[in-house]
Enzyme design. Structure first.
Site, mmCIF file in Angstrom:
data_model
loop_
_atom_site.group_PDB
_atom_site.id
_atom_site.type_symbol
_atom_site.label_atom_id
_atom_site.label_comp_id
_atom_site.label_asym_id
_atom_site.label_seq_id
_atom_site.Cartn_x
_atom_site.Cartn_y
_atom_site.Cartn_z
ATOM 1 N N GLY A 29 -5.255 1.956 -8.002
ATOM 2 C CA GLY A 29 -4.028 1.766 -7.226
ATOM 3 C C GLY A 29 -4.004 0.432 -6.521
ATOM 4 C CG ASN A 30 -0.619 -1.453 -5.622
ATOM 5 O OD1 ASN A 30 0.087 -1.302 -4.625
ATOM 6 N ND2 ASN A 30 -0.209 -1.128 -6.849
ATOM 7 N NE ARG A 31 -5.619 -3.669 0.768
ATOM 8 C CZ ARG A 31 -5.169 -4.254 1.866
ATOM 9 N NH1 ARG A 31 -4.728 -3.535 2.865
ATOM 10 N NH2 ARG A 31 -5.159 -5.553 1.968
ATOM 11 C CB SER A 32 2.373 -1.671 -2.481
ATOM 12 O OG SER A 32 3.725 -1.590 -2.103
#
Ligand code: C5P
Length: 220
Positions: A29-32
């Site tokens: 995933g990513n931190r958005s």
């Protein structure tokens, strides 16, 4: 009550970060957080638009006044976006979409091997949704893309943004500096908006809500 300058318009916004499953319990995933996209959706609704928010794993409350379509993976985001974008007046691609996904999703939780030193994952490219929208005929639909970049240098940021706008066929490209402590999770944002002729149409620095209105001002 803000000016109803989007009355009668249909607006689609993607927000959040996609999650690409590795096995039943893990993902890439990513931190958005989805805060900027959610703010744009809410601002557009306040300005009279009929808004659909395609929400990928939001870490913020879903905005009021919008229809929310929850998704998780890039593939789900793509299906929902292509379906909703047809005939829309404005599509804002604020979601952080994974560029790659695991080549295979394990049916079972991936186990550690006894004594192994590491693990390699094979990834395959995801389709670029914005570029797909940009390539397809889209008379009457304004396309806005985002570029989350970690470059510190302003000129380099602009260069990346201009290249990205052209490569993806977007009308506007919002360049957004992100890093360990700025951009994604924060309540504030600093953006530069590049317009159809590659010029800077606005710079905005402030809360994500005020930045949302500034982006909509130039698009309107
Ligand atoms: O190439 P990059 O990921 O930096 O481009 C960011 C822009 O492209 C964002 O608007 C994002 O929503 C969109 N994007 C997309 N599909 C992808 C990757 C990014 O639509 N697979």
């Amino acid at each position: 009550q803000p000016e109803q300058d989007l009355a009668g318009r249909r607006v689609v916004v993607t927000a959040g970060g996609t999650r690409e499953p590795l096995d039943p319990v893990r993902f890439l995933g990513n931190r958005s957080s989805g805060k900027q996209g959610a703010a744009i959706a809410e601002a557009a609704a306040l300005r009279g638009a009929e808004v659909t928010l395609i929400a990928a794993n939001l870490e913020t409350d879903a905005p009021s006044g919008c229809r929310v379509v929850p998704v998780s993976t890039a593939a789900e985001l793509r299906d929902a976006t292509l379906a909703e974008a047809a005939g829309a007046d404005l599509v804002v691609m604020a979601a952080a979409v994974a560029d790659y996904r695991p080549a295979a999703v394990s049916e079972q939780k991936i186990k550690k091997g006894a004594g192994d030193a590491g693990l390699s994952l094979e990834l395959v490219r995801n389709p670029d949704i914005l570029a797909e929208l940009g390539r397809a005929p889209h008379e009457g639909t304004v396309l806005v893309g985002f570029a989350a970049e970690t470059e510190a240098d302003d000129d380099r940021l602009l260069e990346l943004g201009r290249e990205k706008r052209r490569a993806k066929g977007a009308d506007f490209l919002v360049v957004n500096r992100v890093g360990w402590h700025e951009g994604f999770a924060s309540d504030e944002n600093l953006v530069i908006v590049i317009g159809p002729d590659d010029g800077i149409v606005t710079r905005a620095h402030g809360t994500k809500v005020s930045v949302a209105h500034r982006i909509l001002d130039v698009v309107v």
